[in-house]
Motif scaffolding. Structure first.
Motif: not given
Length: 199
Positions: A137-165
């Motif tokens: 429930s804390d994962l609302a749109p615009w609530s966090c950055t990539v590194d914040e989510a990766a730290r909070a829910f470690a271990p996180a695996r990077p996934l290829e994005g669906t488009a540039p950026t």
């Protein structure tokens, strides 16, 4: 904040306001309501946003295009701060600029020792308190950055994005009942846009 006049002439300077419209344009696919609210706060029209994105694409694709690092300095001015980031065995330079739409965030351009741009995305401003990320429930749109989510829910695996950026992260996170769920989180310019939950 200054309003950008509608029908801005293509030869006029590309400004930090224009750049915020570029960020929003990429986010509109996932969160049109949030983007619409932000657009109203900036006092610009939908055509303004389209035009800013068109001009940005022309800038980065031009045969005479500046390098990414000098392009950002040209558009955003001198960085608010320059930090050293240790990435593996390398000392990299992180240049940060304020983004008025998100006062607690900064736009970061990460440069390799040879000056090449490695990454371009939104990060939490130095000294700003990040969000408390404990459950889905804390994962609302615009609530966090990539590194914040990766730290909070470690271990996180990077996934290829669906488009540039765009970037993705896969991880497990507890729901409100404490049941751990498989999550795929999608980010645009480093900012969380949506999550898909399974399991």
């Amino acid at each position: 904040m200054d309003r950008m006049p509608s029908g801005k002439h293509p030869a006029s300077p590309f400004t930090p306001l224009d750049f915020q419209l570029v960020l929003l344009r990429r986010m509109a696919d996932h969160n049109p309501d949030l983007v619409e609210d932000a657009r109203h706060r900036l006092g610009v029209s939908v055509p303004d946003m389209r035009e800013a994105n068109k001009r940005w694409q022309a800038m980065i694709r031009s045969p005479r295009a500046r390098g990414a690092a000098s392009r950002y300095r040209s558009v955003l001015g001198a960085p608010e701060s320059v930090l050293t980031r240790r990435i593996g065995d390398l000392d990299c330079e992180a240049r940060l600029w304020p983004v008025p739409l998100w006062p607690d965030l900064r736009f970061e351009v990460l440069l390799a020792p040879n000056g090449a741009v490695w990454n371009e995305w939104l990060v939490r401003a130095p000294g700003a308190a990040g969000p408390a990320l404990r459950t889905l429930s804390d994962l609302a749109p615009w609530s966090c950055t990539v590194d914040e989510a990766a730290r909070a829910f470690a271990p996180a695996r990077p996934l290829e994005g669906t488009a540039p950026t765009r970037w993705g992260l896969g991880f497990t996170a507890p729901d409100e009942a404490g049941v751990r769920r498989q999550v795929v989180a999608e980010f645009t310019w480093g900012l969380l846009q949506r999550v898909a939950v399974s399991g």
